[in-house]
Write a protein that holds these residues in place. Structure first.
Motif, PDB file in Angstrom:
ATOM      1  N   TYR A 238      -4.919 -35.445  -3.653  1.00  0.00           N
ATOM      2  CA  TYR A 238      -4.666 -34.084  -4.133  1.00  0.00           C
ATOM      3  C   TYR A 238      -3.281 -33.927  -4.763  1.00  0.00           C
ATOM      4  O   TYR A 238      -2.921 -32.849  -5.240  1.00  0.00           O
TER       5      TYR A 238
ATOM      6  N   ARG B 106      -1.297 -22.175  -3.321  1.00  0.00           N
ATOM      7  CA  ARG B 106      -2.160 -23.216  -2.757  1.00  0.00           C
ATOM      8  C   ARG B 106      -1.540 -24.599  -2.964  1.00  0.00           C
ATOM      9  O   ARG B 106      -1.556 -25.437  -2.065  1.00  0.00           O
TER      10      ARG B 106
ATOM     11  N   LEU C 197      -8.124 -28.680  -5.591  1.00  0.00           N
ATOM     12  CA  LEU C 197      -7.273 -28.174  -4.506  1.00  0.00           C
ATOM     13  C   LEU C 197      -8.050 -27.230  -3.593  1.00  0.00           C
ATOM     14  O   LEU C 197      -7.680 -27.018  -2.434  1.00  0.00           O
ATOM     15  N   ARG C 198      -9.137 -26.643  -4.121  1.00  0.00           N
ATOM     16  CA  ARG C 198      -9.943 -25.718  -3.316  1.00  0.00           C
ATOM     17  C   ARG C 198     -10.742 -26.421  -2.227  1.00  0.00           C
ATOM     18  O   ARG C 198     -11.284 -25.772  -1.338  1.00  0.00           O
ATOM     19  N   GLU C 199     -10.836 -27.753  -2.335  1.00  0.00           N
ATOM     20  CA  GLU C 199     -11.620 -28.493  -1.330  1.00  0.00           C
ATOM     21  C   GLU C 199     -10.942 -28.482   0.037  1.00  0.00           C
ATOM     22  O   GLU C 199     -11.584 -28.718   1.050  1.00  0.00           O
ATOM     23  N   ILE C 200      -9.617 -28.253   0.056  1.00  0.00           N
ATOM     24  CA  ILE C 200      -8.878 -28.372   1.315  1.00  0.00           C
ATOM     25  C   ILE C 200      -8.740 -27.008   1.974  1.00  0.00           C
ATOM     26  O   ILE C 200      -8.451 -26.017   1.308  1.00  0.00           O
TER      27      ILE C 200
ATOM     28  N   VAL D  19      -6.491 -24.696   3.640  1.00  0.00           N
ATOM     29  CA  VAL D  19      -5.039 -24.560   3.799  1.00  0.00           C
ATOM     30  C   VAL D  19      -4.689 -23.270   4.549  1.00  0.00           C
ATOM     31  O   VAL D  19      -3.534 -22.848   4.556  1.00  0.00           O
TER      32      VAL D  19
END
Lengths: 485, 101
Positions: A308, A380, B41-44, B46
């Motif tokens: 990532y 994010r 990044l949306r896969e994680i 947070v």
């Protein structure tokens, strides 16, 4: 000694020895490097500006110290080059951009003035990707740089000119800057030693800001020892940079020569997966085997968020860049495109002054920070950054240093990747992780591909362990290619 | 999520960039590709992670808030700075008219 009898390659210690034995003067050595630049730079394009007046003044100062029998500072008479994003008083500083083509800074960057105070002779300013944005030096407004180790190939970037100057023996050492790999990757591509220190280790005062939470200044050199000497001369607290730390500056050069004793080498699996060139993998594995022979222990481990890092990096870096580059507005310095209104003047100046990659990144960063998108992107990305830093913290519980390839492939041909920006970004995969975590990392040459292209070995350590990282790199360098003594 | 030509134009306005039609078109396509990649990044998850703005506090906690004293010092670089202005009118920087009357 006449120019014809001077050796072709110099180290910081060989210069010191020759100066003290008076087989060469600092002025003669400086003149020799300007002759080389005059001869080779039209082909390599490593230097954008040379500053002979400043260089000879510094050399004469060193020669005067020798004549008076006074002790010499650590970098006395060492010809060095500065990436053109570092401010130099009275010497043009373009950042590789048309928008600053004629900009002359009124002050020196702290790293520049500290090297000069340590006796270094600044020859000039080196080519780079515009505002340090790029991995190939092809984003310079002043033309690409040839890789001296592989003509027709890129030298890497963004510190491509600094790497090429050192690899092409046009300077003994150079300063580069690293935001996502811009010191280590060109070091790997050109087959030289390249160190990114811990964030805060070297003052950023006078460094043209790209991404302020990531930018670092560090040395490129022909050996780990020389990189250690250059770092020692510029590290330490600077009241002009609130993010520079007062952690003590050890004798890096002495410490890097300590033998390795039972160090644990962390080998993160995620750095050896899909996309890694088989020849790079093989050379890095051979280097790891050599370090094991030197008494290190291999520890295979996982860093689960590695995949990532590119996405997080390109949001954070472009977001910060879009803010930092707002200052180029045609008002106080640099290019101005005439227009009837202030707003049109800003837009025209920036639209024409910035190159393709800089505009692309400013657009991406502006988008990611704009109303409605901040949480989805920038916030994010900062959270993912925290997870990547945590991966490193956990890895350093199990290992003293981490060993990885610097790049997934060796250097590529000039022009080969310019049409696909995302592909260019993805090649930063092994370097951006350490950038996000703020840790030190070094790239040292670990052999060549069958096409004779240099391959880089990367060593990461925890925050402020430059000595350890240098020590591992030095032990490897000595074992892999013992220097003639 | 696809980025529209209107959004690209809006971003160029926000960033004060005059772009040609061709540039707007190319950047729309490239930003689309880059943002599609960044969507990973949306896969994680947070939700329980604090954002990390900079590393200094982690690397050297004692110094994360060390600021120097605000002391007024003489500085003579003013003229040199003004010399760099594309349209200097010492002691001012000159710009196109902002207010019309």
């Amino acid at each position: 000694m006449s120019a014809a009898t001077l050796p072709s390659s110099w180290t910081i210690s060989s210069i010191r020895e020759s100066l003290l034995l008076k087989t060469v003067s600092a002025r003669e050595l400086t003149a020799e490097f300007f002759r080389r630049i005059e001869r080779d730079n039209p082909r390599i394009n490593a230097f954008l500006t040379v500053c002979p007046e400043r260089a000879f003044a510094a050399a004469d100062h060193v020669d005067a110290l020798i004549a008076r029998g006074e002790s010499l500072p650590p970098l006395a008479g060492v010809p060095v080059a500065m990436k053109d994003v570092l401010s130099t008083a009275g010497v043009r500083t373009t950042c590789g951009s048309k928008i600053l083509e004629n900009y002359i800074p009124p002050y020196d960057a702290t790293a520049v003035s500290r090297l000069e105070s340590a006796g270094a002779v600044i020859l000039g300013k080196t080519n780079c990707d515009e505002f340090a944005m790029g991995s190939s030096n092809e984003n310079s407004a002043f033309g690409p740089v040839q890789n001296p180790a592989a003509p027709g190939y890129v030298p890497g970037g963004s510190s491509g000119g600094s790497a090429a100057a050192v690899a092409g023996q046009l300077a003994v050492a150079a300063l580069g800057t690293d935001t996502g790999g811009s010191i280590r990757q060109p070091g790997a591509c050109c087959g030289i030693t390249a160190l990114m220190p811990t964030y805060g280790r070297v003052s950023r005062y006078g460094l043209t800001a790209f991404a302020s939470s990531l930018d670092r200044i560090g040395p490129l050199a022909n050996s780990v020892e020389d990189a250690a000497s250059v770092l020692a001369a510029m590290a330490g607290r600077d009241p002009l940079d609130a993010t520079s730390t007062s952690a003590p500056v050890p004798d890096y050069r002495a410490q890097c020569q300590e033998p390795l004793h039972g160090l644990r080498l962390g080998i993160p699996r995620q750095y050896f997966g899909e996309g890694l060139d088989p020849e790079v993998r093989q050379k890095v594995e051979e280097a790891i085997a050599m370090l094991e022979k030197l008494g290190c222990r291999r520890v295979d481990l996982d860093m689960p968020h590695t995949d990532y890092a590119i996405a997080a990096y390109y949001i954070i870096a472009t977001g910060e860049a879009s803010s930092n580059l707002a200052r180029y507005d045609g008002v106080r310095y640099g290019l101005r495109e005439p227009a009837n209104s202030l707003r049109e003047m800003y837009k025209r100046t920036r639209g024409r002054g910035f190159g393709t990659e800089v505009k692309r990144r400013v657009m991406l960063g502006t988008y990611a920070l704009s109303a409605g998108y901040y949480d989805a992107y920038y916030l994010r990305a900062q959270k993912v950054r925290a997870l990547i830093a945590r991966d490193f913290a956990e890895a350093f519980q199990r290992a003293d240093v981490l060993i990885t390839p610097t790049t997934p492939t060796p250097a590529f041909r000039i022009g080969e990747r310019t049409s696909d920006p995302l592909k260019m970004y993805l090649a930063d995969i092994y370097t951006v992780t350490g950038s996000l975590a703020g840790i030190p990392g070094i790239s040292v040459p670990c052999g060549k591909s069958t096409a004779n292209l240099p391959i880089g070995l990367q060593v990461f350590g925890p925050h402020f362990t430059e000595s350890l990282v240098l020590q591992v790199a030095h032990a490897y360098q000595e074992a892999a290619s013992p220097l003639p003594s | 999520m696809s980025i529209t030509p209107e959004e690209v134009l809006r971003v160029a306005e926000l960033a004060y960039l005059e772009l040609s039609e061709e540039e707007l078109h190319t950047y729309r396509r490239q930003l689309d590709g880059i943002l599609a990649y960044i969507d990973k990044l949306r896969e994680i998850d947070v939700s329980a992670v604090e954002p990390m703005a900079q590393i200094l506090s982690a690397a050297s906690p004692d110094e994360s808030d060390s600021l120097r004293d605000d002391i007024v010092r003489p500085d003579s670089s003013g003229p040199k700075i003004l010399q760099q202005a594309p349209e200097g009118l010492p002691p001012w920087f000159r710009v196109p008219r902002v207010i019309s009357r």
